[in-house]
Design a protein around this motif. Sequence first.
Motif, PDB file in Angstrom:
ATOM      1  N   LEU A 400      -1.532  15.401  -5.609  1.00 37.64           N
ATOM      2  CA  LEU A 400      -0.255  14.817  -5.175  1.00 37.64           C
ATOM      3  C   LEU A 400      -0.385  13.350  -4.782  1.00 37.64           C
ATOM      4  O   LEU A 400       0.594  12.752  -4.326  1.00 37.64           O
ATOM      5  N   HIS A 401      -1.559  12.746  -4.961  1.00 40.50           N
ATOM      6  CA  HIS A 401      -1.790  11.447  -4.317  1.00 40.50           C
ATOM      7  C   HIS A 401      -0.795  10.371  -4.742  1.00 40.50           C
ATOM      8  O   HIS A 401      -0.473   9.483  -3.976  1.00 40.50           O
ATOM      9  N   ASP A 402      -0.275  10.472  -5.965  1.00 37.63           N
ATOM     10  CA  ASP A 402       0.627   9.425  -6.468  1.00 37.63           C
ATOM     11  C   ASP A 402       2.090   9.861  -6.515  1.00 37.63           C
ATOM     12  O   ASP A 402       2.882   9.224  -7.209  1.00 37.63           O
ATOM     13  N   ILE A 403       2.469  10.923  -5.765  1.00 37.90           N
ATOM     14  CA  ILE A 403       3.874  11.390  -5.865  1.00 37.90           C
ATOM     15  C   ILE A 403       4.860  10.288  -5.495  1.00 37.90           C
ATOM     16  O   ILE A 403       5.996  10.296  -5.954  1.00 37.90           O
ATOM     17  N   GLY A 404       4.407   9.339  -4.688  1.00 36.67           N
ATOM     18  CA  GLY A 404       5.298   8.236  -4.295  1.00 36.67           C
ATOM     19  C   GLY A 404       5.706   7.367  -5.472  1.00 36.67           C
ATOM     20  O   GLY A 404       6.657   6.590  -5.376  1.00 36.67           O
ATOM     21  N   LYS A 405       5.009   7.505  -6.600  1.00 38.84           N
ATOM     22  CA  LYS A 405       5.363   6.698  -7.778  1.00 38.84           C
ATOM     23  C   LYS A 405       6.727   7.085  -8.344  1.00 38.84           C
ATOM     24  O   LYS A 405       7.225   6.446  -9.263  1.00 38.84           O
ATOM     25  N   ILE A 406       7.302   8.138  -7.782  1.00 43.17           N
ATOM     26  CA  ILE A 406       8.638   8.550  -8.187  1.00 43.17           C
ATOM     27  C   ILE A 406       9.643   7.418  -7.963  1.00 43.17           C
ATOM     28  O   ILE A 406      10.668   7.335  -8.628  1.00 43.17           O
ATOM     29  N   ARG A 429       4.570   0.035  -2.804  1.00 40.22           N
ATOM     30  CA  ARG A 429       5.280   0.884  -1.840  1.00 40.22           C
ATOM     31  C   ARG A 429       4.962   2.370  -2.060  1.00 40.22           C
ATOM     32  O   ARG A 429       5.306   3.212  -1.237  1.00 40.22           O
ATOM     33  N   HIS A 430       4.286   2.698  -3.200  1.00 35.46           N
ATOM     34  CA  HIS A 430       4.203   4.128  -3.546  1.00 35.46           C
ATOM     35  C   HIS A 430       3.413   4.985  -2.544  1.00 35.46           C
ATOM     36  O   HIS A 430       3.784   6.133  -2.321  1.00 35.46           O
ATOM     37  N   PRO A 431       2.360   4.456  -1.888  1.00 34.24           N
ATOM     38  CA  PRO A 431       1.698   5.341  -0.917  1.00 34.24           C
ATOM     39  C   PRO A 431       2.608   5.736   0.248  1.00 34.24           C
ATOM     40  O   PRO A 431       2.644   6.897   0.649  1.00 34.24           O
ATOM     41  N   ASN A 453      -3.370   6.476   2.141  1.00 36.12           N
ATOM     42  CA  ASN A 453      -4.434   5.475   2.241  1.00 36.12           C
ATOM     43  C   ASN A 453      -5.360   5.368   1.032  1.00 36.12           C
ATOM     44  O   ASN A 453      -6.449   4.821   1.147  1.00 36.12           O
ATOM     45  N   HIS A 454      -4.918   5.871  -0.132  1.00 35.20           N
ATOM     46  CA  HIS A 454      -5.852   5.825  -1.264  1.00 35.20           C
ATOM     47  C   HIS A 454      -5.967   4.442  -1.901  1.00 35.20           C
ATOM     48  O   HIS A 454      -6.767   4.249  -2.800  1.00 35.20           O
ATOM     49  N   HIS A 455      -5.176   3.482  -1.416  1.00 35.63           N
ATOM     50  CA  HIS A 455      -5.338   2.101  -1.932  1.00 35.63           C
ATOM     51  C   HIS A 455      -5.878   1.149  -0.868  1.00 35.63           C
ATOM     52  O   HIS A 455      -5.782  -0.077  -1.028  1.00 35.63           O
ATOM     53  N   GLU A 456      -6.415   1.711   0.198  1.00 39.15           N
ATOM     54  CA  GLU A 456      -7.100   0.848   1.178  1.00 39.15           C
ATOM     55  C   GLU A 456      -8.415   0.396   0.564  1.00 39.15           C
ATOM     56  O   GLU A 456      -8.962   1.050  -0.322  1.00 39.15           O
ATOM     57  N   ALA A 482     -12.508   8.008  -7.050  1.00 36.09           N
ATOM     58  CA  ALA A 482     -12.134   8.862  -8.182  1.00 36.09           C
ATOM     59  C   ALA A 482     -10.980   8.254  -8.971  1.00 36.09           C
ATOM     60  O   ALA A 482     -10.974   8.246 -10.207  1.00 36.09           O
ATOM     61  N   ASP A 483      -9.999   7.720  -8.250  1.00 36.67           N
ATOM     62  CA  ASP A 483      -8.786   7.164  -8.849  1.00 36.67           C
ATOM     63  C   ASP A 483      -9.126   5.968  -9.738  1.00 36.67           C
ATOM     64  O   ASP A 483      -8.702   5.879 -10.893  1.00 36.67           O
ATOM     65  N   VAL A 484      -9.937   5.071  -9.222  1.00 33.45           N
ATOM     66  CA  VAL A 484     -10.256   3.860  -9.974  1.00 33.45           C
ATOM     67  C   VAL A 484     -11.145   4.194 -11.180  1.00 33.45           C
ATOM     68  O   VAL A 484     -10.949   3.667 -12.275  1.00 33.45           O
ATOM     69  N   GLY A 548      -7.546  -0.144 -11.092  1.00 29.76           N
ATOM     70  CA  GLY A 548      -6.664   0.818 -10.428  1.00 29.76           C
ATOM     71  C   GLY A 548      -5.228   0.316 -10.466  1.00 29.76           C
ATOM     72  O   GLY A 548      -4.910  -0.694 -11.100  1.00 29.76           O
ATOM     73  N   SER A 549      -4.354   1.011  -9.805  1.00 27.45           N
ATOM     74  CA  SER A 549      -2.960   0.574  -9.806  1.00 27.45           C
ATOM     75  C   SER A 549      -2.405   0.664  -8.402  1.00 27.45           C
ATOM     76  O   SER A 549      -2.747   1.512  -7.660  1.00 27.45           O
TER      77      SER A 549
HETATM   78 FE   LIG Z   1      -1.837   5.328  -6.271  1.00 32.16          FE
END
Ligand SMILES: [Fe+2]
Length: 549
Positions: A400-406, A429-431, A453-456, A482-484, A548-549
């Motif tokens: 679910l880490h990127d659900i904010g990308k909605i 803003r997605h996180p 916090n996955h983009h800290e 993992a994401d990057v 990453g994004s």
């Molecule tokens: Fe993300």
Amino acid sequence: MINHRPTVELRAVESSAVRESIDRAKHAEREGRWAEACAVYEQLVRDPDALSTTRLAALRWLGRAYLEQGNRGAALDVLEAAVTSASIVGSPRTVAQALNVVGIVYQVGGDLDQAATIYAAAREKAGLGGDGALIAMIDQNLGTVAMIRGDLRAALEAFRLSHLGYQTLGMRNHEAQILNNIALAYMELGELADAEIAYNEAARTFEEEGDHARQLDLAVNKVQLYIAGRRYDEALTQCQALLSVAKDEAAPWRGEVMRHIGVIARERGDLPQAAENLHKAEQHAIESGDLLLRADVAEQLAEVYWAQKRHRDMLQSLNEAHSLYSQMKAQHRVAQVEKRNGALESRFLEMAKHWGDSIESKDRYTQGHCERVAFFACVLADSSGFNSRSLFWFRIGALLHDIGKIIVPMEVLNKPGKLTEEEWAIMRRHPEAGLELVADIDFPGDIRAIIRNHHERWDGAGYPDGLKGEAIPFAARILCVADVYDALTTTRSYRPGLTHIRASEIMRASTGQFDPQLLETFLDWAETADIPGRPTPQRMAIFASGVGS
Ligand SMILES: [Fe+2]
């Protein structure tokens, strides 16, 4: 399944005072006043006027009553004493009766191996004692254990033996109860025609016996058969008939019937009607303290929300069902709960993955990103010592880490060129947007931290909170690596996927972005791991931009 309680007959002549005490305790049991029943049995055990057989039976009943109160330890102590006393002074039949109840304690506690072993010993003793009814009862319990284990053929075999035993003894009501269990086993096997034959025979017998209460229990179970066979008209008619019977009384199965009506509406595509009836069922379950029904209804509601694409509500319901199963486990009502919880967790992961995917599908370059990230992150979490429970929640969070990308428009997600300042502002803003989506869901573990916090960055230059070093939650640091890594090794709108070697170089060179120790642990693993879909050297990219994004 119709609850089975062993019945024991007194064959010796007892004083009227003692008989009165027994009647009082049995009456209290029937009304669920277990503490009162325990008090009477405790007296009976020590009553010098009671026959030794009665005192022995009282030990067994006391064990049963302790178990009903949830006190397994006390139940086992008392029952061990009952087995020992029976071995010294009693017949094989008395030993078998005590062993049978010990088996029930282990079964209820979820120790199915131990339960089966003890039932087998009890059966042998009952055979020596020539007690056909007790043998049939033990076969019934052995069948139930096999059913909980999912060994449905063994369950059917044991139930059939039990049925034969009761039939030989002319114990019609017990015969019908076993037929109900046989029908449930056939249902689990998907053999609906055989299930129906067993239900119909049981229904006829209960009717002949005038056992109205069990007839109704059976009718509730039969609705499930109709639903499984997609016979929705019959299912609904049966539900309405049951509700009209229960109009003025608090029938214990009323909530279950509402649940069935909700499921029928859902299967027919009437989602608002489904939600309404499931909410009614939930209310009944709350009022009657029926945790299993509450968990089941929450699961069904999750399916309705899934169909309505109300993903946040879906997660909330799944989370509620999961926490209810955990409560039931803590109360040692483990066995069938374990199995159902396993099924729920699989569905939970599946729904989280689908939601993750549905957000990604806006971005045609990142298909499967969430699942791969969850896989990489779990490898790293596992090597960092997360236990299996934490890993389950960690995996949900990773999916679910990127659900904010909605909130990010499709043209921005799929943009081949560089993002404008304004577009980056939306992307960043997605996180926080993700966290807002799950704000009022009482998730355990690190899910919130993963989403937020996955983009800290390790050096404090990340977003949204600018956390630095170990102030960044551990789970989020894992997810970041993992994401990057996945972003680099898969094809993006702005470049083809990179090989492991190139991705490692870039990540190592990105000084200050990652927890250095986690990065090395991960790259060590990834170097030799067999990762499906990894780019081969032939597809090696010659350039890279953006990490990453
Ligand atoms: Fe993300």
